[in-house]
Design an enzyme around this catalytic site. Structure first.
Site, PDB file in Angstrom:
ATOM      1  N   GLU A 148       0.857  -1.208   0.000  1.00 25.41           N
ATOM      2  CA  GLU A 148       0.000   0.000   0.000  1.00 25.41           C
ATOM      3  C   GLU A 148       0.882   1.244   0.000  1.00 25.41           C
ATOM      4  O   GLU A 148       1.989   1.231   0.528  1.00 25.41           O
ATOM      5  CB  GLU A 148      -0.953  -0.020   1.200  1.00 25.41           C
ATOM      6  CG  GLU A 148      -0.293  -0.232   2.554  1.00 25.41           C
ATOM      7  CD  GLU A 148       0.214   1.014   3.216  1.00 25.41           C
ATOM      8  OE1 GLU A 148      -0.211   2.104   2.826  1.00 25.41           O
ATOM      9  OE2 GLU A 148       1.066   0.892   4.117  1.00 25.41           O
ATOM     10  N   ASN A 195      10.388  19.715   2.903  1.00 21.55           N
ATOM     11  CA  ASN A 195      10.187  20.727   3.941  1.00 21.55           C
ATOM     12  C   ASN A 195      11.058  20.409   5.141  1.00 21.55           C
ATOM     13  O   ASN A 195      10.902  19.356   5.765  1.00 21.55           O
ATOM     14  CB  ASN A 195       8.724  20.768   4.395  1.00 21.55           C
ATOM     15  CG  ASN A 195       7.818  21.240   3.282  1.00 21.55           C
ATOM     16  OD1 ASN A 195       8.222  22.066   2.460  1.00 21.55           O
ATOM     17  ND2 ASN A 195       6.615  20.708   3.228  1.00 21.55           N
ATOM     18  N   CYS A 246       5.269   4.624   9.810  1.00 26.21           N
ATOM     19  CA  CYS A 246       5.826   4.044   8.576  1.00 26.21           C
ATOM     20  C   CYS A 246       7.287   4.385   8.341  1.00 26.21           C
ATOM     21  O   CYS A 246       8.122   3.486   8.321  1.00 26.21           O
ATOM     22  CB  CYS A 246       4.988   4.494   7.393  1.00 26.21           C
ATOM     23  SG  CYS A 246       3.250   4.134   7.607  1.00 26.21           S
TER      24      CYS A 246
HETATM   25  C1  UGA Z   1       3.997   7.413   4.425  1.00 26.28           C
HETATM   26  C2  UGA Z   1       4.082   7.496   2.895  1.00 26.28           C
HETATM   27  O1  UGA Z   1       3.996   8.863   2.483  1.00 26.28           O
HETATM   28  C3  UGA Z   1       2.970   6.672   2.243  1.00 26.28           C
HETATM   29  O2  UGA Z   1       3.131   6.690   0.821  1.00 26.28           O
HETATM   30  C4  UGA Z   1       3.061   5.229   2.746  1.00 26.28           C
HETATM   31  O3  UGA Z   1       2.061   4.416   2.201  1.00 26.28           O
HETATM   32  C5  UGA Z   1       2.926   5.237   4.261  1.00 26.28           C
HETATM   33  O4  UGA Z   1       3.991   6.031   4.823  1.00 26.28           O
HETATM   34  C6  UGA Z   1       2.999   3.801   4.749  1.00 26.28           C
HETATM   35  O5  UGA Z   1       4.044   3.167   4.584  1.00 26.28           O
HETATM   36  O6  UGA Z   1       1.972   3.265   5.170  1.00 26.28           O
HETATM   37  P1  UGA Z   1       2.554   8.657   6.325  1.00 26.28           P
HETATM   38  O7  UGA Z   1       3.395   7.938   7.327  1.00 26.28           O
HETATM   39  O8  UGA Z   1       1.079   8.657   6.491  1.00 26.28           O
HETATM   40  O9  UGA Z   1       2.795   8.052   4.841  1.00 26.28           O
HETATM   41  O10 UGA Z   1       3.020  10.166   6.357  1.00 26.28           O
HETATM   42  P2  UGA Z   1       3.732  11.224   5.391  1.00 26.28           P
HETATM   43  O11 UGA Z   1       2.742  12.177   4.891  1.00 26.28           O
HETATM   44  O12 UGA Z   1       4.573  10.542   4.396  1.00 26.28           O
HETATM   45  O13 UGA Z   1       4.662  11.985   6.455  1.00 26.28           O
HETATM   46  C7  UGA Z   1       5.633  11.286   7.240  1.00 26.28           C
HETATM   47  C8  UGA Z   1       6.392  12.232   8.143  1.00 26.28           C
HETATM   48  O14 UGA Z   1       7.284  13.042   7.395  1.00 26.28           O
HETATM   49  C9  UGA Z   1       5.528  13.188   8.966  1.00 26.28           C
HETATM   50  O15 UGA Z   1       6.016  13.203  10.292  1.00 26.28           O
HETATM   51  C10 UGA Z   1       5.749  14.542   8.307  1.00 26.28           C
HETATM   52  O16 UGA Z   1       5.614  15.601   9.211  1.00 26.28           O
HETATM   53  C11 UGA Z   1       7.182  14.393   7.816  1.00 26.28           C
HETATM   54  N1  UGA Z   1       7.532  15.261   6.675  1.00 26.28           N
HETATM   55  C12 UGA Z   1       6.883  15.117   5.484  1.00 26.28           C
HETATM   56  C13 UGA Z   1       8.553  16.201   6.791  1.00 26.28           C
HETATM   57  O17 UGA Z   1       9.177  16.344   7.865  1.00 26.28           O
HETATM   58  N2  UGA Z   1       8.879  16.983   5.706  1.00 26.28           N
HETATM   59  C14 UGA Z   1       8.240  16.858   4.529  1.00 26.28           C
HETATM   60  O18 UGA Z   1       8.602  17.589   3.580  1.00 26.28           O
HETATM   61  C15 UGA Z   1       7.223  15.903   4.398  1.00 26.28           C
END
Ligand code: UGA
Length: 440
Positions: free
Chosen positions: A155, A257, A266
């Site tokens: 997924e 970011n 994840c």
């Molecule tokens: C992530 C992946 O984006 C999904 O594609 C994947 O399916 C999922 O893991 C999984 O393996 O189930 P998710 O953990 O929901 O999804 O969250 P993200 O939106 O990817 O963010 C992860 C972390 O990175 C957050 O703590 C967010 O604050 C941080 N982040 C994100 C940053 O510090 N900088 C950014 O530019 C983007």
């Protein structure tokens, strides 16, 4: 088609509800009877945009059924989506116990009922490369279980956007050695094939695609976070740096970011899982280990900014306003949340912490219940109490960007530590607020 979902955590629930939405008859099963009870009462255990509405819609339309009995769940269809958790052991090794337990149950069910019709086992849980093959050789031996077909189908759902992601995914990856499996699972996803490209590969590559995707995104985050330290040193603005780098289409500006680093269920788990897989295969991987190390250090780097601004003596009398404890916006998930980590670090050093968290409040209250100088605000961002000595932002909720002017006034002469670089320095400084971000 009839489909049984085994494991109704975040992945299983979203997958099951969305498969019902695209026209299948779905049976949800979990060994946790509490969860089954909750689902039967038409409630769901997670906060996920749009999920509850679809869940209720398909329960009522009888496209979704909750099965508490494992035999009935297995009897209900011949396509089993395995969505059980693969939590981590101390050394980063994923714990595949639940996956093996359910596989053995399926095998026993097939043996007991002397089944020889086609059975499809779809592995949705995130698993280390080689796991599908291992299940095939250890449990569903090809010469005995001729009609049992296995495959990996990872997924790519983001928490908070999972329903949208399922319906609009860029790719659906199916990894199997079996033509029968590929034909069936492709058919199952065919209602989505206008929007999503179906990509067929072998199971090992499919498993590597999942680990690789998460690790690559985590690498982008750690890269920009490392750059943010240099930007701090030379006096640059990391937001501009990130924008400028990302304007190159080959790089792209997503996941660039700078901030407190990644959390959640994840990225931390999958990067550690990948590092473990490299070391198990005796391949040194400097990149993944560095990504993990940089991420762990980023929160300390931010914490040190607070310690640089206020002495330990000064901190003792300070009241802190803390915005955001969810690991990211629009989820009630606080697993490996940097906000929770920071509160635990800061709480013994300050007078009190007043927290505002729009969605993950309940989980955060439980997680922080041992800290006696921590209180939660009840209302919305425009109405919360801004009376504090300094403010910290730990989650990038869009509504935090729009703190109303009248409230900014209340922060006059205070310090704002922006752990997600979401506020505008100039605007704050115009209002007499000191701004400390990361790399800018
Ligand atoms: C992530 C992946 O984006 C999904 O594609 C994947 O399916 C999922 O893991 C999984 O393996 O189930 P998710 O953990 O929901 O999804 O969250 P993200 O939106 O990817 O963010 C992860 C972390 O990175 C957050 O703590 C967010 O604050 C941080 N982040 C994100 C940053 O510090 N900088 C950014 O530019 C983007």
């Amino acid at each position: 088609m009839r489909i049984t979902i085994i494991g109704t955590g975040y992945v299983g629930l979203v997958t099951g509800v969305c498969l019902a939405e695209i026209g299948h008859k779905v049976f949800l099963h979990d060994i946790n009877q509490e969860k089954i009870k909750l689902l039967k009462s038409k409630k769901i255990p997670i906060h996920e945009n749009g999920l509850l509405k679809l869940f209720k819609k398909h329960l009522e339309a009888k496209n979704l059924r909750i099965e508490s009995d494992p035999n009935e769940a297995l009897q209900a269809s011949n396509i089993y989506f395995i969505c059980v958790g693969t939590p981590q052991l101390r050394n980063g090794k994923p714990n595949l116990r639940y996956l093996f337990d359910i596989s053995n149950k399926i095998k026993d069910y097939i043996d007991k009922n002397k089944l020889n019709n086609n059975t499809f086992i779809v592995l949705k849980s995130t698993i280390p490369p080689g796991t599908t093959k291992e299940l095939q050789t250890k449990i569903f031996k090809k010469d005995i279980y001729k009609n049992v077909y296995l495959g990996s189908n990872p997924e790519f759902l983001r928490e908070g956007n999972a329903v949208y992601d399922f319906m609009n995914s860029e790719r659906i990856v199916i990894g199997s050695e079996s033509k029968e499996f590929i034909r069936t699972i492709k058919k199952l996803y065919s209602p989505l094939s206008k929007k999503s490209k179906i990509f067929i590969t072998d199971p090992q590559s499919s498993e590597l695609i999942k680990y690789g995707s998460n690790a690559f995104l985590a690498t982008k985050i750690s890269f920009i976070n490392e750059m943010s330290k240099l930007s701090d040193k030379v006096g640059g603005n990391i937001d501009d740096v990130s924008q400028g780098i990302g304007m190159d289409k080959r790089i792209g500006n997503e996941f660039l970011n700078a901030g407190l680093g990644y959390g959640g269920s994840c990225f931390p788990k999958d990067t550690r899982g990948l590092a473990y897989t490299f070391s198990k295969n005796k391949i040194p991987s400097k990149i993944i280990q560095s990504v993990i190390d940089i991420n762990n250090k980023q929160r300390k780097y931010f914490f040190n900014k607070i310690l640089k601004r206020f002495s330990k003596q000064e901190l003792k009398s300070k009241s802190v306003l803390f915005l955001g404890t969810a690991f990211k916006p629009n989820t009630d998930d606080i697993r490996e949340s940097v906000g929770i980590y920071l509160i635990n670090m800061i709480s013994p050093m300050v007078k009190n912490i007043l927290i505002f968290e729009p969605i993950a409040k309940e989980n955060s209250i439980n997680a922080l219940s041992k800290l006696n100088n921590v209180r939660f605000q009840k209302t919305s961002i425009s109405k919360i109490d801004y009376d504090c000595d300094f403010m910290i932002i730990a989650t990038e909720y869009p509504e935090f960007i729009k703190i109303p002017h009248k409230n900014l006034k209340k922060l006059k002469d205070r310090v704002v530590f922006d752990g997600r670089n979401i506020l505008n320095r100039e605007k704050l400084e115009k209002n007499g607020i000191e701004y400390i971000g990361i790399g800018k």
